[in-house]
Design a protein around this motif. Sequence first.
Motif, PDB file in Angstrom:
ATOM      1  N   ASP A  65     -10.870  -3.524 -20.978  1.00  0.00           N
ATOM      2  CA  ASP A  65     -12.130  -2.955 -21.433  1.00  0.00           C
ATOM      3  C   ASP A  65     -13.053  -4.086 -21.883  1.00  0.00           C
ATOM      4  OD1 ASP A  65     -13.943  -1.950 -23.707  1.00  0.00           O
ATOM      5  OD2 ASP A  65     -13.272  -0.082 -22.771  1.00  0.00           O
ATOM      6  N   ASN A  66     -14.244  -4.138 -21.302  1.00  0.00           N
ATOM      7  CA  ASN A  66     -15.189  -5.219 -21.619  1.00  0.00           C
ATOM      8  C   ASN A  66     -15.627  -5.229 -23.078  1.00  0.00           C
ATOM      9  OD1 ASN A  66     -15.165  -6.234 -19.014  1.00  0.00           O
ATOM     10  ND2 ASN A  66     -16.859  -4.928 -18.355  1.00  0.00           N
ATOM     11  N   GLU A  67     -15.718  -4.064 -23.698  1.00  0.00           N
ATOM     12  CA  GLU A  67     -16.190  -3.993 -25.086  1.00  0.00           C
ATOM     13  C   GLU A  67     -15.101  -4.319 -26.101  1.00  0.00           C
ATOM     14  OE1 GLU A  67     -18.292  -0.392 -25.977  1.00  0.00           O
ATOM     15  OE2 GLU A  67     -19.369  -0.453 -24.071  1.00  0.00           O
ATOM     16  N   THR A  68     -13.869  -3.849 -25.837  1.00  0.00           N
ATOM     17  CA  THR A  68     -12.795  -4.011 -26.828  1.00  0.00           C
ATOM     18  C   THR A  68     -11.802  -5.108 -26.466  1.00  0.00           C
ATOM     19  OG1 THR A  68     -11.368  -2.394 -25.740  1.00  0.00           O
ATOM     20  CG2 THR A  68     -12.924  -1.548 -27.402  1.00  0.00           C
ATOM     21  N   SER A  69     -11.832  -5.562 -25.223  1.00  0.00           N
ATOM     22  CA  SER A  69     -10.861  -6.540 -24.694  1.00  0.00           C
ATOM     23  C   SER A  69      -9.429  -6.018 -24.725  1.00  0.00           C
ATOM     24  CB  SER A  69     -10.949  -7.865 -25.466  1.00  0.00           C
ATOM     25  OG  SER A  69     -12.212  -8.448 -25.298  1.00  0.00           O
ATOM     26  N   ILE A  70      -9.280  -4.696 -24.735  1.00  0.00           N
ATOM     27  CA  ILE A  70      -7.951  -4.083 -24.729  1.00  0.00           C
ATOM     28  C   ILE A  70      -7.545  -3.782 -23.287  1.00  0.00           C
ATOM     29  CG2 ILE A  70      -6.597  -2.063 -25.423  1.00  0.00           C
ATOM     30  CD1 ILE A  70      -8.303  -1.936 -27.949  1.00  0.00           C
ATOM     31  N   ALA A  71      -6.338  -4.223 -22.936  1.00  0.00           N
ATOM     32  CA  ALA A  71      -5.814  -4.023 -21.584  1.00  0.00           C
ATOM     33  C   ALA A  71      -5.140  -2.659 -21.456  1.00  0.00           C
ATOM     34  CB  ALA A  71      -4.818  -5.126 -21.256  1.00  0.00           C
ATOM     35  N   THR A  72      -5.229  -2.103 -20.260  1.00  0.00           N
ATOM     36  CA  THR A  72      -4.513  -0.884 -19.904  1.00  0.00           C
ATOM     37  C   THR A  72      -3.863  -1.115 -18.552  1.00  0.00           C
ATOM     38  OG1 THR A  72      -6.107   0.497 -21.085  1.00  0.00           O
ATOM     39  CG2 THR A  72      -4.704   1.597 -19.481  1.00  0.00           C
ATOM     40  N   SER A  73      -2.571  -0.838 -18.457  1.00  0.00           N
ATOM     41  CA  SER A  73      -1.840  -1.054 -17.205  1.00  0.00           C
ATOM     42  C   SER A  73      -1.419   0.267 -16.582  1.00  0.00           C
ATOM     43  CB  SER A  73      -0.596  -1.907 -17.459  1.00  0.00           C
ATOM     44  OG  SER A  73      -0.958  -3.230 -17.778  1.00  0.00           O
ATOM     45  N   THR A  74      -1.425   0.271 -15.264  1.00  0.00           N
ATOM     46  CA  THR A  74      -0.942   1.396 -14.478  1.00  0.00           C
ATOM     47  C   THR A  74       0.134   0.870 -13.540  1.00  0.00           C
ATOM     48  OG1 THR A  74      -3.094   2.486 -14.576  1.00  0.00           O
ATOM     49  CG2 THR A  74      -1.591   3.199 -12.829  1.00  0.00           C
ATOM     50  N   VAL A  75       1.262   1.572 -13.474  1.00  0.00           N
ATOM     51  CA  VAL A  75       2.334   1.220 -12.551  1.00  0.00           C
ATOM     52  C   VAL A  75       2.284   2.189 -11.380  1.00  0.00           C
ATOM     53  CG1 VAL A  75       4.839   1.124 -12.219  1.00  0.00           C
ATOM     54  CG2 VAL A  75       3.825   0.200 -14.306  1.00  0.00           C
ATOM     55  N   GLY A  76       2.204   1.644 -10.175  1.00  0.00           N
ATOM     56  CA  GLY A  76       2.253   2.447  -8.966  1.00  0.00           C
ATOM     57  C   GLY A  76       3.662   2.426  -8.395  1.00  0.00           C
ATOM     58  N   MET A  77       4.091   3.561  -7.885  1.00  0.00           N
ATOM     59  CA  MET A  77       5.432   3.684  -7.301  1.00  0.00           C
ATOM     60  C   MET A  77       5.267   4.199  -5.877  1.00  0.00           C
ATOM     61  SD  MET A  77       8.442   6.125  -8.750  1.00  0.00           S
ATOM     62  CE  MET A  77      10.123   5.997  -8.234  1.00  0.00           C
ATOM     63  N   ALA A  78       5.829   3.481  -4.900  1.00  0.00           N
ATOM     64  CA  ALA A  78       5.724   3.894  -3.500  1.00  0.00           C
ATOM     65  C   ALA A  78       7.098   3.829  -2.834  1.00  0.00           C
ATOM     66  CB  ALA A  78       4.738   2.999  -2.756  1.00  0.00           C
ATOM     67  N   ILE A  79       7.438   4.912  -2.117  1.00  0.00           N
ATOM     68  CA  ILE A  79       8.678   4.971  -1.340  1.00  0.00           C
ATOM     69  C   ILE A  79       8.283   5.389   0.068  1.00  0.00           C
ATOM     70  CG2 ILE A  79      10.970   6.003  -1.114  1.00  0.00           C
ATOM     71  CD1 ILE A  79      10.825   6.667  -4.121  1.00  0.00           C
ATOM     72  N   ASN A  80       8.669   4.603   1.062  1.00  0.00           N
ATOM     73  CA  ASN A  80       8.239   4.917   2.424  1.00  0.00           C
ATOM     74  C   ASN A  80       8.970   6.135   2.980  1.00  0.00           C
ATOM     75  OD1 ASN A  80      10.675   4.038   3.740  1.00  0.00           O
ATOM     76  ND2 ASN A  80       9.959   1.930   3.623  1.00  0.00           N
ATOM     77  N   GLU A  81       8.412   6.662   4.064  1.00  0.00           N
ATOM     78  CA  GLU A  81       8.945   7.888   4.659  1.00  0.00           C
ATOM     79  C   GLU A  81      10.383   7.725   5.140  1.00  0.00           C
ATOM     80  OE1 GLU A  81       7.776  11.002   8.273  1.00  0.00           O
ATOM     81  OE2 GLU A  81       6.319   9.522   7.606  1.00  0.00           O
ATOM     82  N   VAL A  82      10.714   6.575   5.697  1.00  0.00           N
ATOM     83  CA  VAL A  82      12.077   6.332   6.187  1.00  0.00           C
ATOM     84  C   VAL A  82      13.081   6.441   5.041  1.00  0.00           C
ATOM     85  CG1 VAL A  82      13.609   4.608   7.215  1.00  0.00           C
ATOM     86  CG2 VAL A  82      11.316   4.944   8.137  1.00  0.00           C
ATOM     87  N   ALA A  83      12.746   5.873   3.890  1.00  0.00           N
ATOM     88  CA  ALA A  83      13.645   5.932   2.729  1.00  0.00           C
ATOM     89  C   ALA A  83      13.810   7.370   2.232  1.00  0.00           C
ATOM     90  CB  ALA A  83      13.133   5.036   1.611  1.00  0.00           C
ATOM     91  N   ILE A  84      12.715   8.123   2.188  1.00  0.00           N
ATOM     92  CA  ILE A  84      12.797   9.535   1.752  1.00  0.00           C
ATOM     93  C   ILE A  84      13.653  10.326   2.732  1.00  0.00           C
ATOM     94  CG2 ILE A  84      11.473  11.671   1.435  1.00  0.00           C
ATOM     95  CD1 ILE A  84      11.108   9.773  -0.904  1.00  0.00           C
ATOM     96  N   GLU A  85      13.439  10.124   4.031  1.00  0.00           N
ATOM     97  CA  GLU A  85      14.189  10.866   5.046  1.00  0.00           C
ATOM     98  C   GLU A  85      15.672  10.522   5.035  1.00  0.00           C
ATOM     99  OE1 GLU A  85      12.208  10.096   8.735  1.00  0.00           O
ATOM    100  OE2 GLU A  85      10.426  11.202   8.131  1.00  0.00           O
ATOM    101  N   SER A  86      16.011   9.315   4.611  1.00  0.00           N
ATOM    102  CA  SER A  86      17.413   8.891   4.642  1.00  0.00           C
ATOM    103  C   SER A  86      18.254   9.513   3.525  1.00  0.00           C
ATOM    104  CB  SER A  86      17.502   7.372   4.542  1.00  0.00           C
ATOM    105  OG  SER A  86      17.160   6.944   3.235  1.00  0.00           O
ATOM    106  N   LEU A  87      17.614  10.089   2.535  1.00  0.00           N
ATOM    107  CA  LEU A  87      18.369  10.703   1.444  1.00  0.00           C
ATOM    108  C   LEU A  87      19.123  11.924   1.956  1.00  0.00           C
ATOM    109  CD1 LEU A  87      15.698  10.348  -1.355  1.00  0.00           C
ATOM    110  CD2 LEU A  87      17.750   8.972  -1.014  1.00  0.00           C
ATOM    111  N   VAL A  88      20.339  12.072   1.505  1.00  0.00           N
ATOM    112  CA  VAL A  88      21.217  13.141   1.970  1.00  0.00           C
ATOM    113  C   VAL A  88      20.561  14.509   1.756  1.00  0.00           C
ATOM    114  CG1 VAL A  88      23.474  14.207   1.620  1.00  0.00           C
ATOM    115  CG2 VAL A  88      23.219  11.737   1.430  1.00  0.00           C
ATOM    116  N   LYS A  89      20.634  15.319   2.795  1.00  0.00           N
ATOM    117  CA  LYS A  89      20.093  16.675   2.685  1.00  0.00           C
ATOM    118  C   LYS A  89      21.134  17.562   1.998  1.00  0.00           C
ATOM    119  CE  LYS A  89      17.577  15.580   6.808  1.00  0.00           C
ATOM    120  NZ  LYS A  89      17.903  14.162   6.717  1.00  0.00           N
ATOM    121  N   THR A  90      20.668  18.578   1.277  1.00  0.00           N
ATOM    122  CA  THR A  90      21.583  19.393   0.479  1.00  0.00           C
ATOM    123  C   THR A  90      22.496  20.274   1.314  1.00  0.00           C
ATOM    124  OG1 THR A  90      19.842  21.034   0.211  1.00  0.00           O
ATOM    125  CG2 THR A  90      20.141  19.449  -1.571  1.00  0.00           C
TER     126      THR A  90
END
Length: 131
Positions: free
Chosen positions: A68-93
């Motif tokens: 923030d330009n006024e307060t100089s306080i940082a804020t972080s965001t974590v992004g999480m990405a899993i590709n389609e191949v990895a999702i598809e490889s998970l065991v089906k129920t």
Amino acid sequence: MTPWTVDLVADRWTPFADSFQFPAGVDLTGATLRAQVRGYRDAPGAPLVDLSNAALGMQGLSVTTTVDNETSIATSTVGMAINEVAIESLVKTNPTGGDLCLVWDLHISLAGFDKRRWIAGAFTIRAGATQ
């Protein structure tokens, strides 16, 4: 510190992406990130999905920090990405479909601090039809 509970839902035949904004003042610049998806808590062996620091838009965990330009306080965001191949490889129920219920958590190591679990919850793979 008690981790936040965040339950995630991913669709079977698509890539997964989500993000988590941390409170103002938490600067995760340079942090080491690790997230795993497993069948159940404390499941032995290799995780079903194993994520670590990665560039934004790539499979893994990315950090974006704004100040923030006024307060100089940082804020972080974590992004999480899993590709389609990895999702598809998970065991089906089961052969007739159905959602797959797993667990996940996110550990963060900051300079000068020990590794801590910041977020944990359910990770559900929602069954789908269109492949």
